[in-house]
Write an enzyme that holds these catalytic residues in place. Structure first.
Site, mmCIF file in Angstrom:
data_model
loop_
_atom_site.group_PDB
_atom_site.id
_atom_site.type_symbol
_atom_site.label_atom_id
_atom_site.label_comp_id
_atom_site.label_asym_id
_atom_site.label_seq_id
_atom_site.Cartn_x
_atom_site.Cartn_y
_atom_site.Cartn_z
ATOM 1 N N CYS A 73 0.832 -1.214 0.000
ATOM 2 C CA CYS A 73 0.000 0.000 0.000
ATOM 3 C C CYS A 73 0.863 1.259 0.000
ATOM 4 O O CYS A 73 1.827 1.371 0.751
ATOM 5 C CB CYS A 73 -1.023 -0.051 1.143
ATOM 6 S SG CYS A 73 -0.889 1.162 2.448
ATOM 7 N N CYS A 76 1.179 3.274 3.192
ATOM 8 C CA CYS A 76 2.017 2.605 4.190
ATOM 9 C C CYS A 76 3.489 2.847 3.872
ATOM 10 O O CYS A 76 4.289 3.100 4.762
ATOM 11 C CB CYS A 76 1.751 1.115 4.208
ATOM 12 S SG CYS A 76 0.027 0.721 4.521
#
Ligand SMILES: *[C@@H]1O[C@H](CO)[C@@H](O)[C@H](O)[C@H]1NC(C)=O
Ligand SMILES: *[C@@H]1O[C@H](CO)[C@@H](O)[C@H](O)[C@H]1NC(C)=O
Length: 177
Positions: A73, A76
């Site tokens: 992600c 992230c």
């Protein structure tokens, strides 16, 4: 004799489970966003999460801040450097709270991530020192600034302290109200 004792101790240790610390290399197949050598972030996995975070009764128990992330992600990935700096910044708080992370994209960690009701990434939870179940985790926000992260963490630690008043924690009364 010594040898036998060593085997015996290993067996006890294995049955107690594995407690992760900085330096522990997490199990799993996916790459992780943290480095067990360079970073002050404790990397958890399915085999260490419960024994590490739910450590009621152990002398070295502390609270935990856990970031549940996914290695693919984008948010992230861009948040990881902030979280690393934050972990380094508050390393001195380590008797009170430890900073950890878990890769929920790794199939190994499915059950724990599901049990924690992770809805999006990165998802942060503070587990008070006496937590014995995922239920006790308090949702926090992944702020970009270290000051906001510190303030937010201080708030939940103070709530934890107000309830438990652990003797071996510093006296936080001066910070309260
Ligand atoms: C929490 O921990 C303290 C000391 O570490 C203990 O005295 C207390 O009983 C614990 N509370 C719960 C709810 O487990
Ligand atoms: C971890 O604890 C939860 C309860 O909070 C339990 O449902 C789960 O099965 C445990 N996981 C492992 C790997 O023992």
């Amino acid at each position: 004799m010594l040898w036998l004792t060593a085997i015996f101790l290993c067996k006890i240790y294995a049955s107690v489970g594995e407690i992760a610390d900085i330096g522990t290399v997490p199990k799993g197949v996916n790459p992780t966003l943290y480095d067990s050598v360079e970073d002050s972030v404790i990397q958890l996995d399915e085999t260490t999460f419960n024994d590490t975070v739910f450590c009621t009764g152990r002398e070295d128990c502390s609270s935990y801040l856990v970031e549940f992330y996914s290695d693919w992600c984008g948010h992230c990935r861009s948040y990881a450097p902030v979280y690393k700096s934050f972990a380094k910044d508050i390393r001195g708080w380590n008797k009170v709270v430890k900073i950890a992370a878990m890769n929920c994209a790794d199939p190994l960690n499915d059950v724990t991530c599901r049990a924690n009701g992770i809805l999006f990434f990165p998802y942060m939870k503070y587990f008070p020192r006496n937590s014995s179940d995922t239920f006790y985790g308090v949702k926090l926000r992944p702020y970009q600034s270290l000051a906001e992260m510190r303030d937010q963490l201080t708030q939940v630690i103070l709530q934890d302290y107000a309830i438990n008043r652990f003797d071996d924690w510093p006296n936080f009364d001066i910070l309260g109200e």
